[in-house]
Design a protein around this motif. Structure first.
Motif, PDB file in Angstrom:
ATOM      1  N   ALA A 151       0.822  -1.216   0.000  1.00 56.70           N
ATOM      2  CA  ALA A 151       0.000   0.000   0.000  1.00 56.70           C
ATOM      3  C   ALA A 151       0.852   1.260   0.000  1.00 56.70           C
ATOM      4  CB  ALA A 151      -0.935  -0.014   1.205  1.00 56.70           C
ATOM      5  N   ASN A 152       1.921   1.249   0.791  1.00 57.91           N
ATOM      6  CA  ASN A 152       2.790   2.419   0.854  1.00 57.91           C
ATOM      7  C   ASN A 152       3.539   2.666  -0.446  1.00 57.91           C
ATOM      8  OD1 ASN A 152       1.978   2.901   3.451  1.00 57.91           O
ATOM      9  ND2 ASN A 152       3.814   2.077   4.420  1.00 57.91           N
ATOM     10  N   SER A 153       3.637   1.629  -1.279  1.00 59.03           N
ATOM     11  CA  SER A 153       4.266   1.797  -2.593  1.00 59.03           C
ATOM     12  C   SER A 153       3.239   2.175  -3.661  1.00 59.03           C
ATOM     13  CB  SER A 153       5.000   0.511  -3.000  1.00 59.03           C
ATOM     14  OG  SER A 153       4.072  -0.536  -3.269  1.00 59.03           O
ATOM     15  N   GLY A 154       1.981   2.339  -3.240  1.00 64.03           N
ATOM     16  CA  GLY A 154       0.946   2.766  -4.158  1.00 64.03           C
ATOM     17  C   GLY A 154       0.138   1.659  -4.779  1.00 64.03           C
ATOM     18  N   VAL A 155       0.256   0.440  -4.244  1.00 65.68           N
ATOM     19  CA  VAL A 155      -0.448  -0.708  -4.808  1.00 65.68           C
ATOM     20  C   VAL A 155      -1.407  -1.261  -3.754  1.00 65.68           C
ATOM     21  CG1 VAL A 155      -0.227  -3.024  -5.779  1.00 65.68           C
ATOM     22  CG2 VAL A 155       1.516  -1.283  -6.277  1.00 65.68           C
ATOM     23  N   ALA A 156      -2.674  -1.405  -4.112  1.00 59.96           N
ATOM     24  CA  ALA A 156      -3.644  -2.004  -3.200  1.00 59.96           C
ATOM     25  C   ALA A 156      -3.408  -3.505  -3.124  1.00 59.96           C
ATOM     26  CB  ALA A 156      -5.063  -1.715  -3.678  1.00 59.96           C
ATOM     27  N   ALA A 157      -3.229  -4.012  -1.915  1.00 56.86           N
ATOM     28  CA  ALA A 157      -2.922  -5.427  -1.726  1.00 56.86           C
ATOM     29  C   ALA A 157      -4.126  -6.169  -1.179  1.00 56.86           C
ATOM     30  CB  ALA A 157      -1.745  -5.579  -0.761  1.00 56.86           C
ATOM     31  N   ASP A 158      -4.232  -7.445  -1.519  1.00 56.35           N
ATOM     32  CA  ASP A 158      -5.241  -8.317  -0.925  1.00 56.35           C
ATOM     33  C   ASP A 158      -4.716  -8.745   0.443  1.00 56.35           C
ATOM     34  OD1 ASP A 158      -6.812 -10.460  -0.087  1.00 56.35           O
ATOM     35  OD2 ASP A 158      -7.226 -11.124  -2.124  1.00 56.35           O
ATOM     36  N   THR A 159      -5.230  -8.102   1.475  1.00 53.94           N
ATOM     37  CA  THR A 159      -4.701  -8.326   2.819  1.00 53.94           C
ATOM     38  C   THR A 159      -4.826  -9.781   3.246  1.00 53.94           C
ATOM     39  OG1 THR A 159      -5.351  -6.077   3.397  1.00 53.94           O
ATOM     40  CG2 THR A 159      -4.811  -7.557   5.210  1.00 53.94           C
ATOM     41  N   ASN A 160      -5.971 -10.394   2.978  1.00 62.77           N
ATOM     42  CA  ASN A 160      -6.144 -11.768   3.430  1.00 62.77           C
ATOM     43  C   ASN A 160      -5.213 -12.729   2.701  1.00 62.77           C
ATOM     44  OD1 ASN A 160      -7.686 -12.770   5.580  1.00 62.77           O
ATOM     45  ND2 ASN A 160      -8.949 -13.993   4.194  1.00 62.77           N
ATOM     46  N   ALA A 161      -4.915 -12.442   1.443  1.00 68.32           N
ATOM     47  CA  ALA A 161      -3.950 -13.273   0.724  1.00 68.32           C
ATOM     48  C   ALA A 161      -2.562 -13.143   1.346  1.00 68.32           C
ATOM     49  CB  ALA A 161      -3.919 -12.894  -0.753  1.00 68.32           C
ATOM     50  N   CYS A 162      -2.193 -11.923   1.721  1.00 64.41           N
ATOM     51  CA  CYS A 162      -0.892 -11.726   2.384  1.00 64.41           C
ATOM     52  C   CYS A 162      -0.839 -12.473   3.708  1.00 64.41           C
ATOM     53  CB  CYS A 162      -0.636 -10.235   2.608  1.00 64.41           C
ATOM     54  SG  CYS A 162      -0.348  -9.270   1.108  1.00 64.41           S
ATOM     55  N   LEU A 163      -1.943 -12.439   4.465  1.00 57.82           N
ATOM     56  CA  LEU A 163      -1.991 -13.165   5.737  1.00 57.82           C
ATOM     57  C   LEU A 163      -1.935 -14.669   5.514  1.00 57.82           C
ATOM     58  CD1 LEU A 163      -4.670 -10.896   7.342  1.00 57.82           C
ATOM     59  CD2 LEU A 163      -2.418 -11.304   8.343  1.00 57.82           C
ATOM     60  N   TRP A 164      -2.645 -15.157   4.509  1.00 56.83           N
ATOM     61  CA  TRP A 164      -2.631 -16.587   4.200  1.00 56.83           C
ATOM     62  C   TRP A 164      -1.215 -17.051   3.867  1.00 56.83           C
ATOM     63  CZ3 TRP A 164      -3.427 -19.082  -1.049  1.00 56.83           C
ATOM     64  CH2 TRP A 164      -3.598 -20.473  -0.926  1.00 56.83           C
ATOM     65  N   LEU A 165      -0.525 -16.283   3.054  1.00 60.92           N
ATOM     66  CA  LEU A 165       0.842 -16.659   2.696  1.00 60.92           C
ATOM     67  C   LEU A 165       1.759 -16.629   3.916  1.00 60.92           C
ATOM     68  CD1 LEU A 165       1.130 -14.733  -0.684  1.00 60.92           C
ATOM     69  CD2 LEU A 165       0.919 -17.209  -0.377  1.00 60.92           C
ATOM     70  N   ALA A 166       1.553 -15.658   4.796  1.00 68.63           N
ATOM     71  CA  ALA A 166       2.352 -15.615   6.024  1.00 68.63           C
ATOM     72  C   ALA A 166       2.074 -16.836   6.895  1.00 68.63           C
ATOM     73  CB  ALA A 166       2.038 -14.327   6.799  1.00 68.63           C
ATOM     74  N   TYR A 167       0.803 -17.199   7.039  1.00 68.50           N
ATOM     75  CA  TYR A 167       0.460 -18.372   7.849  1.00 68.50           C
ATOM     76  C   TYR A 167       0.980 -19.661   7.202  1.00 68.50           C
ATOM     77  CZ  TYR A 167      -2.814 -15.336  10.424  1.00 68.50           C
ATOM     78  OH  TYR A 167      -3.383 -14.339  11.189  1.00 68.50           O
ATOM     79  N   LEU A 168       1.023 -19.709   5.891  1.00 72.18           N
ATOM     80  CA  LEU A 168       1.586 -20.887   5.232  1.00 72.18           C
ATOM     81  C   LEU A 168       3.076 -21.008   5.537  1.00 72.18           C
ATOM     82  CD1 LEU A 168      -0.149 -20.849   1.721  1.00 72.18           C
ATOM     83  CD2 LEU A 168      -0.488 -22.528   3.553  1.00 72.18           C
ATOM     84  N   ARG A 169       3.772 -19.887   5.594  1.00 73.81           N
ATOM     85  CA  ARG A 169       5.194 -19.955   5.963  1.00 73.81           C
ATOM     86  C   ARG A 169       5.349 -20.394   7.412  1.00 73.81           C
ATOM     87  NH1 ARG A 169       7.142 -15.205   6.069  1.00 73.81           N
ATOM     88  NH2 ARG A 169       5.411 -13.970   5.267  1.00 73.81           N
ATOM     89  N   TRP A 170       4.426 -19.948   8.289  1.00 75.84           N
ATOM     90  CA  TRP A 170       4.451 -20.464   9.661  1.00 75.84           C
ATOM     91  C   TRP A 170       4.203 -21.964   9.656  1.00 75.84           C
ATOM     92  CZ3 TRP A 170       0.277 -22.892  12.081  1.00 75.84           C
ATOM     93  CH2 TRP A 170       0.518 -23.278  13.407  1.00 75.84           C
ATOM     94  N   LEU A 171       3.253 -22.433   8.863  1.00 77.61           N
ATOM     95  CA  LEU A 171       2.955 -23.861   8.803  1.00 77.61           C
ATOM     96  C   LEU A 171       4.193 -24.649   8.393  1.00 77.61           C
ATOM     97  CD1 LEU A 171       0.696 -26.073   8.939  1.00 77.61           C
ATOM     98  CD2 LEU A 171       0.430 -25.741   6.472  1.00 77.61           C
ATOM     99  N   GLY A 172       4.907 -24.168   7.393  1.00 74.10           N
ATOM    100  CA  GLY A 172       6.136 -24.828   6.989  1.00 74.10           C
ATOM    101  C   GLY A 172       7.181 -24.848   8.086  1.00 74.10           C
ATOM    102  N   SER A 173       7.187 -23.810   8.933  1.00 76.52           N
ATOM    103  CA  SER A 173       8.151 -23.765  10.032  1.00 76.52           C
ATOM    104  C   SER A 173       7.859 -24.813  11.095  1.00 76.52           C
ATOM    105  CB  SER A 173       8.149 -22.379  10.681  1.00 76.52           C
ATOM    106  OG  SER A 173       7.019 -22.212  11.529  1.00 76.52           O
ATOM    107  N   GLN A 174       6.640 -25.357  11.083  1.00 76.06           N
ATOM    108  CA  GLN A 174       6.242 -26.357  12.068  1.00 76.06           C
ATOM    109  C   GLN A 174       6.521 -27.783  11.589  1.00 76.06           C
ATOM    110  OE1 GLN A 174       4.856 -25.208  15.289  1.00 76.06           O
ATOM    111  NE2 GLN A 174       6.044 -23.606  14.266  1.00 76.06           N
ATOM    112  N   GLY A 175       7.250 -27.900  10.492  1.00 73.65           N
ATOM    113  CA  GLY A 175       7.605 -29.220   9.983  1.00 73.65           C
ATOM    114  C   GLY A 175       6.528 -29.874   9.153  1.00 73.65           C
ATOM    115  N   VAL A 176       5.519 -29.100   8.743  1.00 77.19           N
ATOM    116  CA  VAL A 176       4.437 -29.628   7.919  1.00 77.19           C
ATOM    117  C   VAL A 176       4.789 -29.407   6.449  1.00 77.19           C
ATOM    118  CG1 VAL A 176       1.992 -29.450   7.330  1.00 77.19           C
ATOM    119  CG2 VAL A 176       2.736 -29.147   9.709  1.00 77.19           C
ATOM    120  N   VAL A 177       4.684 -30.457   5.664  1.00 74.41           N
ATOM    121  CA  VAL A 177       4.950 -30.342   4.237  1.00 74.41           C
ATOM    122  C   VAL A 177       3.771 -29.645   3.578  1.00 74.41           C
ATOM    123  CG1 VAL A 177       5.391 -31.592   2.092  1.00 74.41           C
ATOM    124  CG2 VAL A 177       6.367 -32.415   4.252  1.00 74.41           C
TER     125      VAL A 177
END
Length: 382
Positions: free
Chosen positions: A96-122
């Motif tokens: 947003a600060n760079s002038g682009v509207a982001a899909d917030t929930n998609a960003c959160l989903w991707l962040a949670y997926l990286r957390w999931l990978g950190s828990q040893g889940v494939v």
């Protein structure tokens, strides 16, 4: 849901006469994240213990201090997922600060997926790839600390759950509430948008209305505190919004959530005369905290029942924080989640000045939490 560039700050309401804390917004951000981690860490030491066992280990008053723990304590998945919530919001705000509207929930989903990978889940083949970010480089966040089953299974589907197409449609575990404080810390977002972002993010892992609404109401409470409301005002306003059915999308408020929050506030109001509930009565009245509405209600009770009667009397901010966390920890239930939520609330209200210095010295990896807080403060311009 998206964060638009160029948002306008919501006006800050005038503080009430009983309201004294006036920390900077940066202090509130640090207080919220560190306070939640402190409550989480103390509670995690006894998360699966019954109250009789807690008293047998730590005495009649239960576990009240990090000094009571010989080997210290770790924070749990509650803090891990809260920090990944921050990171998802950070990415949306950076766009947003760079002038682009982001899909917030998609960003959160991707962040949670990286957390999931950190828990040893494939991760499933259908899950999109995202390059690692600063948060991913810290080994402490890769430790598996009793993550919630619905959080794991909801993300492991590889499908982005929504309010209209939820994963785990019957799950209302507290895994939504315990990670949702950061939504309330966004300074340029209106209350309705805060609620919708929080509820939409909850639907990524939990489909039950109570799970979504509890997360949304918790974020609203934090948002009100961050904008200068008193503890009682913020809690009452959140309950009134539910009771009056003022939810986005015209959703029907969950009756269990209304009942738990109303009971928590009624019992907290009575605590000044009748005294605080015993740990046994707390569970009997509000539940053990394993599900969303119970966890939020226990935390709200702990914060309000231990609050000073007036701004000029009673315990100071640090004493209030210690007392509230003790109530939120010492019961037969989900002690880390209830104490984490209570710590988020008081850290937001008072700012970081309420956090006990000796507790911060015992906290695991405080530099990671402070690092995420500093990034959120910087990207929001506070």
């Amino acid at each position: 849901m998206s964060i638009e560039p160029g948002s306008t700050p919501e006006p800050t309401p005038a503080p009430s006469a009983a309201q004294t804390p006036t920390p900077s917004h940066e202090s509130r951000i640090h207080g919220c994240l560190l306070g939640g981690a402190l409550g989480d860490s103390l509670g995690y030491a006894v998360e699966f213990e019954k109250i009789d066992s807690i008293r047998a280990m730590f005495g009649p008053a239960g576990l009240r201090d990090f000094a009571d723990l010989d080997g210290g304590s770790h924070f749990s998945d509650d803090t891990q997922m809260t920090l990944y919530t921050v990171d998802g919001l950070l990415e949306a705000l950076e766009w947003a600060n760079s002038g682009v509207a982001a899909d917030t929930n998609a960003c959160l989903w991707l962040a949670y997926l990286r957390w999931l990978g950190s828990q040893g889940v494939v991760l499933p083949d259908s899950a999109p790839f995202q390059p690692p970010r600063w948060i991913d480089g810290h080994e402490v966040l890769r430790n598996r600390r009793a993550p919630g089953n619905a959080c794991l299974s909801g993300l492991a589907t590889g499908e982005m759950g929504t309010v209209y197409r939820p994963v785990n449609p019957d799950s209302k575990g507290c895994g939504t509430v315990m990670r949702s404080a950061p939504f309330g810390l966004l300074p340029y977002i209106g209350a309705d948008e805060v609620y919708k972002m929080s509820a939409d993010a909850a639907a990524l892992t939990h489909g039950h209305p109570s799970a979504r609404q509890s997360a949304g109401v918790f974020s609203l409470l934090v948002h009100a505190l961050a904008n200068g409301r008193s503890l009682q005002d913020a809690a009452s306003a959140a309950l009134e919004q539910l009771q009056e059915g003022r939810l986005p999308r015209g959703e029907q408020p969950d009756s269990d959530l209304i009942d738990r929050l109303a009971t928590a506030q009624r019992l907290a109001a009575a605590a000044s005369g009748a005294g605080q509930l015993s740990a046994e009565d707390l569970v009997a009245e509000l539940g053990e905290g394993w599900v969303a509405e119970e966890a939020l209600a226990v935390a709200v009770y702990a914060v309000l029942a231990t609050a000073p009667a007036t701004a000029a009397a009673g315990p100071g901010p640090e004493e209030h924080f210690r007392a509230a966390i003790a109530v939120a920890v010492n019961h037969s239930g989900d002690s880390d989640s209830t104490a984490s939520i209570a710590g988020n609330i008081l850290g937001t209200y008072y700012g970081k000045e309420c956090l006990p210095a000796d507790w911060l010295e015992a906290l695991e990896a405080p530099e990671v939490i402070r690092g995420m807080a500093a990034r959120l403060a910087a990207v929001t311009g506070v």
